[in-house]
Design an enzyme around this catalytic site. Structure first.
Site, PDB file in Angstrom:
ATOM      1  N   GLU A 199      -5.164   2.045   4.131  1.00 65.80           N
ATOM      2  CA  GLU A 199      -4.231   2.948   4.787  1.00 65.80           C
ATOM      3  C   GLU A 199      -4.846   4.338   4.883  1.00 65.80           C
ATOM      4  O   GLU A 199      -5.820   4.652   4.195  1.00 65.80           O
ATOM      5  CB  GLU A 199      -2.891   2.983   4.049  1.00 65.80           C
ATOM      6  CG  GLU A 199      -2.955   3.500   2.642  1.00 65.80           C
ATOM      7  CD  GLU A 199      -1.613   3.395   1.917  1.00 65.80           C
ATOM      8  OE1 GLU A 199      -0.798   2.523   2.294  1.00 65.80           O
ATOM      9  OE2 GLU A 199      -1.381   4.176   0.983  1.00 65.80           O
ATOM     10  N   HIS A 234      -5.419   8.794 -11.510  1.00 67.21           N
ATOM     11  CA  HIS A 234      -4.299   8.251 -10.727  1.00 67.21           C
ATOM     12  C   HIS A 234      -3.109   7.880 -11.602  1.00 67.21           C
ATOM     13  O   HIS A 234      -2.213   7.158 -11.154  1.00 67.21           O
ATOM     14  CB  HIS A 234      -4.724   7.029  -9.897  1.00 67.21           C
ATOM     15  CG  HIS A 234      -5.829   7.307  -8.921  1.00 67.21           C
ATOM     16  ND1 HIS A 234      -5.672   8.121  -7.819  1.00 67.21           N
ATOM     17  CD2 HIS A 234      -7.126   6.904  -8.905  1.00 67.21           C
ATOM     18  CE1 HIS A 234      -6.814   8.186  -7.170  1.00 67.21           C
ATOM     19  NE2 HIS A 234      -7.709   7.466  -7.805  1.00 67.21           N
ATOM     20  N   ARG A 291      11.551  -1.361 -12.634  1.00 69.88           N
ATOM     21  CA  ARG A 291      11.796  -1.226 -14.069  1.00 69.88           C
ATOM     22  C   ARG A 291      12.224   0.199 -14.374  1.00 69.88           C
ATOM     23  O   ARG A 291      12.265   1.042 -13.478  1.00 69.88           O
ATOM     24  CB  ARG A 291      10.511  -1.533 -14.854  1.00 69.88           C
ATOM     25  CG  ARG A 291       9.329  -0.688 -14.371  1.00 69.88           C
ATOM     26  CD  ARG A 291       8.087  -0.875 -15.205  1.00 69.88           C
ATOM     27  NE  ARG A 291       6.899  -0.344 -14.562  1.00 69.88           N
ATOM     28  CZ  ARG A 291       6.551   0.922 -14.528  1.00 69.88           C
ATOM     29  NH1 ARG A 291       7.326   1.842 -15.082  1.00 69.88           N
ATOM     30  NH2 ARG A 291       5.440   1.314 -13.929  1.00 69.88           N
TER      31      ARG A 291
END
Length: 480
Positions: A199, A234, A291
């Site tokens: 992407e 990240h 979650r």
């Protein structure tokens, strides 16, 4: 629901148990041999050893956990985060054994667990997406064609997972082949699935996520946003709520988009919809975490709700009593993940014994903690010790509270991210709100932190000398 087994360890296990106890529900802890004396084991009403120290021989043994839950007549299993929390097969097995899984249905976990399947599910709901492709690829020629079409820089991402694994930023065509191979290899190693997709890489991105909660009757609420742009490798280190850059109109727009994502997979329970935001405040759907998130406390503090309590109530089949218009933002909250990592050595894990471990206290300070003084920090699990959270009437007060709390948090025996946290909260870029996910790359270096520590030590020494001299003068003054 009279008894809950918490299929996790550390601070999140204690966090869930505290709410369960408040609700009059008995709790069962599981533990590995390495965690025999851990606080979460002592905190629970019952505890059972599930296996050896490595997680694949203990905390990841889904069938064994379920067998123990049945033996102990458990009504529900709360997975916390990490480990089995987003394992659709585990959730399905829990359901088949007539135990309530305190989380979404296995079908929703399965759909949102694959980034490509998630994109496919939400694309009919008019939710903004990052330009790219909706299929996994391994063919280099096809990857080059797609990259040229959407334009460099691009982002290669693993379809099956997150946490920065299998993710590569590619600035130019010449780097594409090597980065594709690395991403596929890393994704295969981490998730057993080498599928990747491409992407457009959003420059100057901010990571903003929306906390949602949905019941079985189709009611979906959003509990505002969390800013999670301060990351290393990240992975998030600092979170806050609300974001410094969202206005009410944009907040509502993102909140509604998040509820549509939940609607797309018939979601039930707590979840987080993650978005990337560019420099022009355009936002794009990234993924959904099925979650409770590590950073959920900041949402609890600004919204005044107990998200674990709502999880349990929804799992019991209860209706969400509040309406979206009932929810208001109250003040500002910050969270620092306190990892046993060395920020002077590329944030590598720091193992050892917690020779000193004293928590900060005071109004507006919350510590979700899983350790105590004298404990070993095990090498087998995520190195997070605790979460340090502050809540003030505004962002400035929350930051000042955080800096004081960091100073009052005393740890010896391992290196931690506390000094890095203080660096962030004192940095002008963070304080102004003008930052993105490149904060660490743009502003941080071990040398800067080392220099800052040396200056602070020098100032402390000078203050001590001055106080000593003043004390000596007082002693020399003759009394009448």
């Amino acid at each position: 629901m009279k008894k809950i087994l918490v299929a996790n360890r550390g601070e999140i296990a204690i966090r869930v148990m505290k709410t369960a106890q408040k609700m009059g529900i008995k709790t069962v802890a599981i533990y590995s041999t390495a965690d025999r004396n851990a606080p979460h084991v002592k905190f629970a009403d019952e505890a059972v050893c599930i296996g050896e120290a490595p997680s694949n021989k203990s905390y990841l043994l889904g069938s064994k956990i379920i067998a123990e839950a049945k033996r102990l007549n458990v009504d529900g299993i709360h997975p916390g985060y990490g480990f089995l929390s987003e394992n659709a097969d585990f959730a399905e097995e829990v359901e088949k054994n007539n135990i309530v899984f305190i989380g979404p249905k296995s079908d929703a976990i399965r759909v949102m667990g694959s980034k490509l399947a998630a994109k496919e599910a939400v694309k009919t709901y008019n939710i903004p997406m990052v330009p790219g492709i909706d299929e996994a690829i391994t063919d280099l020629a096809k990857a080059k064609a797609i990259a040229k079409e959407i334009g460099f820089p691009i982002l290669i991402k693993a379809s099956a997972g997150g946490g920065g694994k299998g993710m590569r930023i590619v600035e130019k065509e010449g780097d594409l082949e090597s980065q594709m191979k690395r991403a596929i290899s890393e994704a295969t190693s981490a998730f057993g699935d080498g599928s990747v997709f491409i992407e457009k890489y959003v420059t100057s991105p901010r990571h903003i996520e929306i906390q949602i909660m949905a019941d079985v009757f189709g009611n979906i609420l959003y509990f505002f946003e969390r800013e999670c742009s301060i990351q290393r490798r990240h992975q998030k280190v600092v979170e806050e709520a609300p974001s410094a850059i969202l206005n009410p109109e944009l907040r509502k727009k993102m909140g509604i988009a998040a509820t549509k994502v939940a609607e797309s997979c018939n979601y039930v329970g707590a979840g987080t919809v993650e978005f990337l935001m560019d420099a022009d405040l355009n936002f794009y759907f990234l993924e959904m975490n099925t979650r409770l998130q590590v950073e959920h406390p900041v949402s609890e503090l600004i919204s005044g709700v107990d998200l674990v309590e709502l999880q349990i109530k929804v799992a019991r089949g209860e209706t969400l009593e509040m309406k979206q218009e009932d929810l208001r933002i109250n003040g500002h909250a910050l969270e620092l993940r306190v990892y046993a990592e060395d920020p002077l050595n590329d944030f590598l894990p720091s193992v050892g014994t917690l020779e000193v471990y004293k928590l900060p206290q005071g109004e507006g300070i919350r510590v979700d903690n899983g350790f105590e003084e004298g404990m070993e920090v095990p090498i087998y699990y995520d190195p997070m010790l605790s979460k340090l959270i502050t809540h003030g009437k505004d962002r400035e007060e929350a930051m000042q509270l955080m800096i004081k709390a960091i100073d009052d948090y005393h740890i010896a025996g391992v290196e931690t991210t506390l000094p890095f946290g203080k660096f962030v909260f004192e940095h002008e870029s963070f304080r102004s709100g003008n930052f993105d996910t490149h904060f660490v790359k743009d502003y941080y270096s071990p040398e800067m932190l080392r220099n800052k520590a040396e200056i602070e030590a020098r100032l402390a020494a000078l203050m001590a000398i001055r106080k000593y001299e003043e004390d000596q003068k007082k002693l020399r003054i003759p009394t009448a």
